[in-house]
Design an enzyme around this catalytic site. Structure first.
Site, PDB file in Angstrom:
ATOM      1  N   ASN A 158       7.787  -2.408  -7.813  1.00 43.80           N
ATOM      2  CA  ASN A 158       7.865  -2.698  -6.387  1.00 43.80           C
ATOM      3  C   ASN A 158       6.506  -2.282  -5.826  1.00 43.80           C
ATOM      4  O   ASN A 158       6.287  -1.114  -5.530  1.00 43.80           O
ATOM      5  CB  ASN A 158       8.997  -1.921  -5.719  1.00 43.80           C
ATOM      6  CG  ASN A 158       9.101  -2.265  -4.234  1.00 43.80           C
ATOM      7  OD1 ASN A 158       8.193  -2.890  -3.663  1.00 43.80           O
ATOM      8  ND2 ASN A 158      10.193  -1.862  -3.607  1.00 43.80           N
ATOM      9  N   HIS A 191       1.088  -7.722  -1.046  1.00 39.51           N
ATOM     10  CA  HIS A 191       0.507  -8.744  -0.168  1.00 39.51           C
ATOM     11  C   HIS A 191      -1.011  -8.609  -0.040  1.00 39.51           C
ATOM     12  O   HIS A 191      -1.634  -9.400   0.642  1.00 39.51           O
ATOM     13  CB  HIS A 191       1.154  -8.636   1.219  1.00 39.51           C
ATOM     14  CG  HIS A 191       2.625  -8.360   1.171  1.00 39.51           C
ATOM     15  ND1 HIS A 191       3.509  -9.245   0.602  1.00 39.51           N
ATOM     16  CD2 HIS A 191       3.370  -7.287   1.568  1.00 39.51           C
ATOM     17  CE1 HIS A 191       4.737  -8.726   0.671  1.00 39.51           C
ATOM     18  NE2 HIS A 191       4.675  -7.539   1.252  1.00 39.51           N
ATOM     19  N   ALA A 209       3.538  -2.607   0.035  1.00 39.38           N
ATOM     20  CA  ALA A 209       2.545  -3.358   0.825  1.00 39.38           C
ATOM     21  C   ALA A 209       1.436  -3.951  -0.042  1.00 39.38           C
ATOM     22  O   ALA A 209       0.853  -4.981   0.323  1.00 39.38           O
ATOM     23  CB  ALA A 209       1.957  -2.453   1.898  1.00 39.38           C
ATOM     24  N   ARG A 269       4.325 -11.142   4.730  1.00 40.31           N
ATOM     25  CA  ARG A 269       5.054 -10.647   3.543  1.00 40.31           C
ATOM     26  C   ARG A 269       5.476 -11.782   2.610  1.00 40.31           C
ATOM     27  O   ARG A 269       6.076 -11.553   1.569  1.00 40.31           O
ATOM     28  CB  ARG A 269       6.304  -9.859   3.969  1.00 40.31           C
ATOM     29  CG  ARG A 269       5.987  -8.596   4.735  1.00 40.31           C
ATOM     30  CD  ARG A 269       7.248  -7.815   5.055  1.00 40.31           C
ATOM     31  NE  ARG A 269       7.025  -6.951   6.191  1.00 40.31           N
ATOM     32  CZ  ARG A 269       6.456  -5.740   6.130  1.00 40.31           C
ATOM     33  NH1 ARG A 269       6.113  -5.237   4.965  1.00 40.31           N
ATOM     34  NH2 ARG A 269       6.269  -5.031   7.225  1.00 40.31           N
ATOM     35  N   SER A 304      13.981  -5.371   0.308  1.00 40.21           N
ATOM     36  CA  SER A 304      14.313  -6.302   1.389  1.00 40.21           C
ATOM     37  C   SER A 304      13.999  -7.733   0.952  1.00 40.21           C
ATOM     38  O   SER A 304      13.241  -7.947  -0.002  1.00 40.21           O
ATOM     39  CB  SER A 304      13.487  -5.953   2.635  1.00 40.21           C
ATOM     40  OG  SER A 304      12.100  -6.125   2.373  1.00 40.21           O
ATOM     41  N   PRO A 321       3.197   2.228  -2.098  1.00 38.25           N
ATOM     42  CA  PRO A 321       3.070   3.133  -0.955  1.00 38.25           C
ATOM     43  C   PRO A 321       4.281   3.122  -0.009  1.00 38.25           C
ATOM     44  O   PRO A 321       4.904   2.090   0.186  1.00 38.25           O
ATOM     45  CB  PRO A 321       1.835   2.596  -0.221  1.00 38.25           C
ATOM     46  CG  PRO A 321       1.747   1.169  -0.618  1.00 38.25           C
ATOM     47  CD  PRO A 321       2.225   1.117  -2.043  1.00 38.25           C
ATOM     48  N   ASN A 322       4.533   4.289   0.508  1.00 34.26           N
ATOM     49  CA  ASN A 322       5.566   4.540   1.524  1.00 34.26           C
ATOM     50  C   ASN A 322       6.992   4.532   0.979  1.00 34.26           C
ATOM     51  O   ASN A 322       7.935   4.865   1.691  1.00 34.26           O
ATOM     52  CB  ASN A 322       5.456   3.546   2.704  1.00 34.26           C
ATOM     53  CG  ASN A 322       4.083   3.603   3.341  1.00 34.26           C
ATOM     54  OD1 ASN A 322       3.636   4.681   3.733  1.00 34.26           O
ATOM     55  ND2 ASN A 322       3.393   2.477   3.433  1.00 34.26           N
ATOM     56  N   ASP A 362      -4.561  -7.980 -11.221  1.00 42.19           N
ATOM     57  CA  ASP A 362      -5.457  -8.057 -12.377  1.00 42.19           C
ATOM     58  C   ASP A 362      -5.091  -7.014 -13.429  1.00 42.19           C
ATOM     59  O   ASP A 362      -5.160  -7.283 -14.634  1.00 42.19           O
ATOM     60  CB  ASP A 362      -6.912  -7.862 -11.937  1.00 42.19           C
ATOM     61  CG  ASP A 362      -7.500  -9.108 -11.285  1.00 42.19           C
ATOM     62  OD1 ASP A 362      -6.825 -10.152 -11.258  1.00 42.19           O
ATOM     63  OD2 ASP A 362      -8.647  -9.026 -10.788  1.00 42.19           O
ATOM     64  N   TYR A 385      15.542  -0.967   4.853  1.00 36.73           N
ATOM     65  CA  TYR A 385      15.453  -0.495   3.465  1.00 36.73           C
ATOM     66  C   TYR A 385      16.675   0.295   2.994  1.00 36.73           C
ATOM     67  O   TYR A 385      16.733   0.687   1.835  1.00 36.73           O
ATOM     68  CB  TYR A 385      14.176   0.348   3.289  1.00 36.73           C
ATOM     69  CG  TYR A 385      12.911  -0.445   3.534  1.00 36.73           C
ATOM     70  CD1 TYR A 385      12.599  -1.546   2.735  1.00 36.73           C
ATOM     71  CD2 TYR A 385      12.048  -0.120   4.576  1.00 36.73           C
ATOM     72  CE1 TYR A 385      11.448  -2.296   2.964  1.00 36.73           C
ATOM     73  CE2 TYR A 385      10.890  -0.857   4.802  1.00 36.73           C
ATOM     74  CZ  TYR A 385      10.599  -1.945   3.996  1.00 36.73           C
ATOM     75  OH  TYR A 385       9.460  -2.680   4.219  1.00 36.73           O
ATOM     76  N   GLU A 428       8.980  -8.207 -10.666  1.00 39.83           N
ATOM     77  CA  GLU A 428       8.651  -7.731  -9.308  1.00 39.83           C
ATOM     78  C   GLU A 428       9.951  -7.545  -8.525  1.00 39.83           C
ATOM     79  O   GLU A 428      10.815  -8.427  -8.547  1.00 39.83           O
ATOM     80  CB  GLU A 428       7.758  -8.795  -8.647  1.00 39.83           C
ATOM     81  CG  GLU A 428       7.341  -8.459  -7.228  1.00 39.83           C
ATOM     82  CD  GLU A 428       6.510  -9.608  -6.607  1.00 39.83           C
ATOM     83  OE1 GLU A 428       6.003 -10.478  -7.349  1.00 39.83           O
ATOM     84  OE2 GLU A 428       6.409  -9.619  -5.365  1.00 39.83           O
ATOM     85  N   ARG A 468      12.941   5.950   6.101  1.00 38.46           N
ATOM     86  CA  ARG A 468      12.023   4.891   6.537  1.00 38.46           C
ATOM     87  C   ARG A 468      12.801   3.622   6.892  1.00 38.46           C
ATOM     88  O   ARG A 468      13.436   3.017   6.030  1.00 38.46           O
ATOM     89  CB  ARG A 468      11.058   4.569   5.384  1.00 38.46           C
ATOM     90  CG  ARG A 468      10.134   3.432   5.665  1.00 38.46           C
ATOM     91  CD  ARG A 468       9.437   2.955   4.398  1.00 38.46           C
ATOM     92  NE  ARG A 468       8.524   1.872   4.716  1.00 38.46           N
ATOM     93  CZ  ARG A 468       8.027   1.032   3.827  1.00 38.46           C
ATOM     94  NH1 ARG A 468       8.355   1.152   2.550  1.00 38.46           N
ATOM     95  NH2 ARG A 468       7.219   0.073   4.192  1.00 38.46           N
ATOM     96  N   HIS A 510      11.697  -6.175  -4.739  1.00 35.26           N
ATOM     97  CA  HIS A 510      11.611  -5.697  -3.349  1.00 35.26           C
ATOM     98  C   HIS A 510      13.016  -5.408  -2.859  1.00 35.26           C
ATOM     99  O   HIS A 510      13.933  -6.201  -3.113  1.00 35.26           O
ATOM    100  CB  HIS A 510      10.972  -6.745  -2.441  1.00 35.26           C
ATOM    101  CG  HIS A 510       9.592  -7.113  -2.880  1.00 35.26           C
ATOM    102  ND1 HIS A 510       8.508  -6.306  -2.631  1.00 35.26           N
ATOM    103  CD2 HIS A 510       9.139  -8.169  -3.595  1.00 35.26           C
ATOM    104  CE1 HIS A 510       7.437  -6.862  -3.165  1.00 35.26           C
ATOM    105  NE2 HIS A 510       7.794  -7.978  -3.766  1.00 35.26           N
ATOM    106  N   ARG A 569      11.272 -12.042   6.519  1.00 35.04           N
ATOM    107  CA  ARG A 569      10.514 -11.128   7.384  1.00 35.04           C
ATOM    108  C   ARG A 569       9.189 -11.764   7.836  1.00 35.04           C
ATOM    109  O   ARG A 569       9.052 -12.982   7.779  1.00 35.04           O
ATOM    110  CB  ARG A 569      10.322  -9.804   6.628  1.00 35.04           C
ATOM    111  CG  ARG A 569      11.668  -9.169   6.227  1.00 35.04           C
ATOM    112  CD  ARG A 569      11.483  -7.856   5.512  1.00 35.04           C
ATOM    113  NE  ARG A 569      10.825  -6.881   6.365  1.00 35.04           N
ATOM    114  CZ  ARG A 569      10.261  -5.751   5.898  1.00 35.04           C
ATOM    115  NH1 ARG A 569      10.308  -5.488   4.601  1.00 35.04           N
ATOM    116  NH2 ARG A 569       9.689  -4.914   6.728  1.00 35.04           N
TER     117      ARG A 569
HETATM  118  C1  DQA Z   1       8.937  -3.887   0.122  1.00 35.90           C
HETATM  119  C2  DQA Z   1       8.528  -5.052   1.034  1.00 35.90           C
HETATM  120  C3  DQA Z   1       7.071  -4.943   1.425  1.00 35.90           C
HETATM  121  O1  DQA Z   1       6.701  -6.031   2.284  1.00 35.90           O
HETATM  122  C4  DQA Z   1       6.817  -3.660   2.186  1.00 35.90           C
HETATM  123  O2  DQA Z   1       5.444  -3.519   2.482  1.00 35.90           O
HETATM  124  C5  DQA Z   1       7.351  -2.457   1.481  1.00 35.90           C
HETATM  125  C6  DQA Z   1       8.608  -2.550   0.751  1.00 35.90           C
HETATM  126  C7  DQA Z   1      10.447  -3.890  -0.196  1.00 35.90           C
HETATM  127  O3  DQA Z   1      10.834  -3.183  -1.118  1.00 35.90           O
HETATM  128  O4  DQA Z   1      11.227  -4.570   0.490  1.00 35.90           O
HETATM  129  O5  DQA Z   1       6.785  -1.373   1.592  1.00 35.90           O
HETATM  130  O6  DQA Z   1       8.237  -4.017  -1.105  1.00 35.90           O
END
Ligand code: DQA
Length: 146
Positions: free
Chosen positions: A75, A81, A78, A112, A103, A11-12, A88, A24, A99, A19, A101, A108
């Protein structure tokens, strides 16, 4: 037939570019998709790149990867976490997972620092910006060569 890697985004991440650019960066998700495709092309891997703001959709894509994809770069944003369901699903399909990310989540907020996905991942890349996606795909190429 080239191996297919599924690159999933939570998401996002569709808002990348505008953003929180201090966290980011200025690259858009389309820029990252293009980087992944080019990296795959260079390494002889086919890339499927997806993003969703709906947890159930992400879980469907994970299920559909079984027997079809060689691995998953994710990735989870959110959901990293919060989501036992995504962990699963990843465990159920028995595919190698990396995995990513953008950032450095460990620099942070404390919420996170925990990831439901990390314990079932081959490895975790965080803090390398979009380069993390490239490194993940390169590592899969290395694994698949072996
Ligand atoms: C993220 C880090 C996550 O904590 C955050 O909720 C994101 C982006 C990252 O790519 O740094 O949405 O996954």
């Amino acid at each position: 037939m080239p191996h297919t890697l599924l690159v999933l985004n939570g998401p996002n991440l569709n808002l990348l570019g505008t953003r929180e650019p201090a966290t980011y960066g200025h690259e858009t998700l389309a820029d990252i998709a293009e980087l992944c495709r080019r990296t795959g092309e260079r390494l002889g891997l086919s890339i499927e790149f997806q993003q969703t703001n709906h947890e159930g959709q992400l879980i469907e894509w994970i299920h559909q990867a079984r027997g079809r994809c060689a691995g998953i770069v994710i990735n989870p944003a959110a959901w990293t976490h919060t989501s036992v369901a995504i962990r699963d699903a990843l465990a159920a399909v028995e595919l190698p997972v990396i995995e990513v990310h953008l950032s450095n989540v460990h620099k942070r907020e404390a919420f996170r620092h925990h990831s439901y996905v990390s314990p079932i991942a081959v490895g975790v890349l965080c803090g390398f910006g979009s380069h993390g996606y490239r490194l993940a795909i390169e590592h899969f190429a290395h694994l698949l060569e072996g």
